[in-house]
Design a protein around this motif. Structure first.
Motif, mmCIF file in Angstrom:
data_model
loop_
_atom_site.group_PDB
_atom_site.id
_atom_site.type_symbol
_atom_site.label_atom_id
_atom_site.label_comp_id
_atom_site.label_asym_id
_atom_site.label_seq_id
_atom_site.Cartn_x
_atom_site.Cartn_y
_atom_site.Cartn_z
ATOM 1 N N UNK A 1 0.795 -1.236 0.000
ATOM 2 C CA UNK A 1 0.000 0.000 0.000
ATOM 3 C C UNK A 1 0.827 1.286 0.000
ATOM 4 N N UNK A 2 1.836 1.374 0.849
ATOM 5 C CA UNK A 2 2.635 2.609 0.899
ATOM 6 C C UNK A 2 3.518 2.743 -0.326
ATOM 7 N N UNK A 3 4.077 1.648 -0.760
ATOM 8 C CA UNK A 3 4.957 1.647 -1.932
ATOM 9 C C UNK A 3 4.183 2.027 -3.196
ATOM 10 N N UNK A 4 2.999 1.459 -3.359
ATOM 11 C CA UNK A 4 2.211 1.781 -4.553
ATOM 12 C C UNK A 4 1.744 3.231 -4.517
ATOM 13 N N UNK A 5 1.358 3.737 -3.351
ATOM 14 C CA UNK A 5 0.953 5.150 -3.259
ATOM 15 C C UNK A 5 2.116 6.059 -3.650
ATOM 16 N N UNK A 6 3.310 5.727 -3.171
ATOM 17 C CA UNK A 6 4.493 6.520 -3.529
ATOM 18 C C UNK A 6 4.756 6.435 -5.030
ATOM 19 N N UNK A 7 4.742 5.229 -5.568
ATOM 20 C CA UNK A 7 5.049 5.037 -6.991
ATOM 21 C C UNK A 7 4.068 5.784 -7.880
ATOM 22 N N UNK B 1 7.287 -0.562 -10.422
ATOM 23 C CA UNK B 1 8.754 -0.569 -10.336
ATOM 24 C C UNK B 1 9.336 0.543 -11.203
ATOM 25 N N UNK B 2 8.800 0.696 -12.393
ATOM 26 C CA UNK B 2 9.291 1.771 -13.275
ATOM 27 C C UNK B 2 9.084 3.130 -12.629
ATOM 28 N N UNK B 3 7.918 3.340 -12.045
ATOM 29 C CA UNK B 3 7.617 4.623 -11.407
ATOM 30 C C UNK B 3 8.533 4.868 -10.207
ATOM 31 N N UNK B 4 8.804 3.838 -9.425
ATOM 32 C CA UNK B 4 9.705 3.992 -8.290
ATOM 33 C C UNK B 4 11.116 4.362 -8.758
ATOM 34 N N UNK B 5 11.586 3.706 -9.812
ATOM 35 C CA UNK B 5 12.918 4.015 -10.341
ATOM 36 C C UNK B 5 12.968 5.448 -10.865
ATOM 37 N N UNK B 6 11.916 5.866 -11.564
ATOM 38 C CA UNK B 6 11.858 7.252 -12.041
ATOM 39 C C UNK B 6 11.804 8.222 -10.867
ATOM 40 N N UNK B 7 11.043 7.878 -9.852
ATOM 41 C CA UNK B 7 10.944 8.731 -8.675
ATOM 42 C C UNK B 7 12.277 8.884 -7.970
ATOM 43 N N UNK B 8 12.996 7.783 -7.850
ATOM 44 C CA UNK B 8 14.311 7.826 -7.210
ATOM 45 C C UNK B 8 15.250 8.757 -7.964
ATOM 46 N N UNK B 9 15.139 8.758 -9.277
ATOM 47 C CA UNK B 9 16.008 9.582 -10.111
ATOM 48 C C UNK B 9 15.576 11.044 -10.157
ATOM 49 N N UNK C 1 13.261 12.666 0.272
ATOM 50 C CA UNK C 1 14.191 12.929 1.375
ATOM 51 C C UNK C 1 15.457 12.089 1.216
ATOM 52 N N UNK C 2 16.535 12.614 1.757
ATOM 53 C CA UNK C 2 17.800 11.876 1.712
ATOM 54 C C UNK C 2 17.671 10.552 2.463
ATOM 55 N N UNK C 3 16.909 10.544 3.529
ATOM 56 C CA UNK C 3 16.704 9.315 4.297
ATOM 57 C C UNK C 3 16.003 8.259 3.433
ATOM 58 N N UNK C 4 14.966 8.665 2.687
ATOM 59 C CA UNK C 4 14.274 7.725 1.796
ATOM 60 C C UNK C 4 15.231 7.199 0.737
ATOM 61 N N UNK C 5 15.978 8.094 0.116
ATOM 62 C CA UNK C 5 16.925 7.672 -0.922
ATOM 63 C C UNK C 5 17.958 6.700 -0.371
ATOM 64 N N UNK C 6 18.427 6.977 0.844
ATOM 65 C CA UNK C 6 19.454 6.134 1.457
ATOM 66 C C UNK C 6 18.896 4.758 1.811
ATOM 67 N N UNK C 7 17.742 4.726 2.441
ATOM 68 C CA UNK C 7 17.177 3.455 2.906
ATOM 69 C C UNK C 7 16.525 2.644 1.794
ATOM 70 N N UNK C 8 15.834 3.327 0.888
ATOM 71 C CA UNK C 8 15.053 2.619 -0.126
ATOM 72 C C UNK C 8 15.736 2.542 -1.481
ATOM 73 N N UNK C 9 16.686 3.422 -1.733
ATOM 74 C CA UNK C 9 17.342 3.471 -3.030
ATOM 75 C C UNK C 9 17.930 2.147 -3.496
ATOM 76 N N UNK C 10 18.706 1.463 -2.646
ATOM 77 C CA UNK C 10 19.275 0.190 -3.095
ATOM 78 C C UNK C 10 18.202 -0.840 -3.490
ATOM 79 N N UNK C 11 17.134 -0.914 -2.731
ATOM 80 C CA UNK C 11 16.060 -1.853 -3.059
ATOM 81 C C UNK C 11 15.325 -1.472 -4.330
ATOM 82 N N UNK C 12 15.119 -0.181 -4.527
ATOM 83 C CA UNK C 12 14.460 0.275 -5.761
ATOM 84 C C UNK C 12 15.335 -0.048 -6.967
ATOM 85 N N UNK C 13 16.639 0.193 -6.841
ATOM 86 C CA UNK C 13 17.539 -0.134 -7.951
ATOM 87 C C UNK C 13 17.556 -1.650 -8.209
#
Length: 112
Positions: A24-30, A46-54, A59-71
Motif C-alpha cells: 500500500x505505501x509503496x504503490x501510493x508513492x510510486x 517498479x518503473x515509477x519507483x525508479x523514475x521517482x528515485x532519479x 528525502x535523503x533518508x528515503x533515498x538512502x534506505x530505499x534506493x538500493x532496493x528500488x535499484x
C-alpha cells in the motif's frame, strides 16, 4: 510464428488491486510520481519507483534506505523482461519471485 500471428511470452499483473493491497505505501508513492500511468501493475510500479528515485525530490533518508532496493527491483524487472524476450519463462518466473520479495522488503522499510 506465422506471417500474421505473433507468439509472445509476457508478464502481466492479473489484478491491479493486489498491488495496492500487497504494497500500500509503496504503490501510493510510486503512483504519485508524475508520469503517465496507463496501468497500475507491478512492473509499472517498479518503473515509477525508479523514475521517482532519479527525478523526485525525495528525502535523503528515503533515498538512502530505499534506493538500493528500488535499484534492485529495477534490475530484476529488466531481467524478467529480458528472459521473456528470450522465451525463457522459467527465468522470468524466478525473477518475478525475487522482484516480489524485494517489493515486500521495500514495503517493510518504507521511509517518508
Amino acid at each position: 510464428m506465422g506471417e500474421a500471428l505473433q507468439i509472445r511470452v509476457s508478464a502481466v499483473t492479473w489484478n491491479e488491486d493486489l498491488v495496492e493491497k500487497l504494497w500500500p505505501r509503496l504503490s501510493a508513492l510510486a503512483f504519485s510520481v508524475p508520469i503517465k500511468h496507463e496501468k497500475h501493475g507491478v512492473l509499472e510500479m517498479v518503473r515509477a519507483l525508479a523514475d521517482g528515485l532519479t527525478f523526485m525530490d525525495w528525502s535523503e533518508e528515503r533515498k538512502k534506505r530505499m534506493g538500493p532496493g528500488i535499484r534492485q527491483a529495477a534490475e530484476l524487472k529488466k531481467s524478467l523482461e529480458e528472459a521473456l524476450a528470450a522465451w525463457k519463462p522459467q527465468e522470468a518466473n524466478t525473477a518475478s519471485e525475487k522482484l516480489e520479495a524485494v517489493l515486500d522488503e521495500l514495503e517493510r522499510i518504507f521511509t517518508s
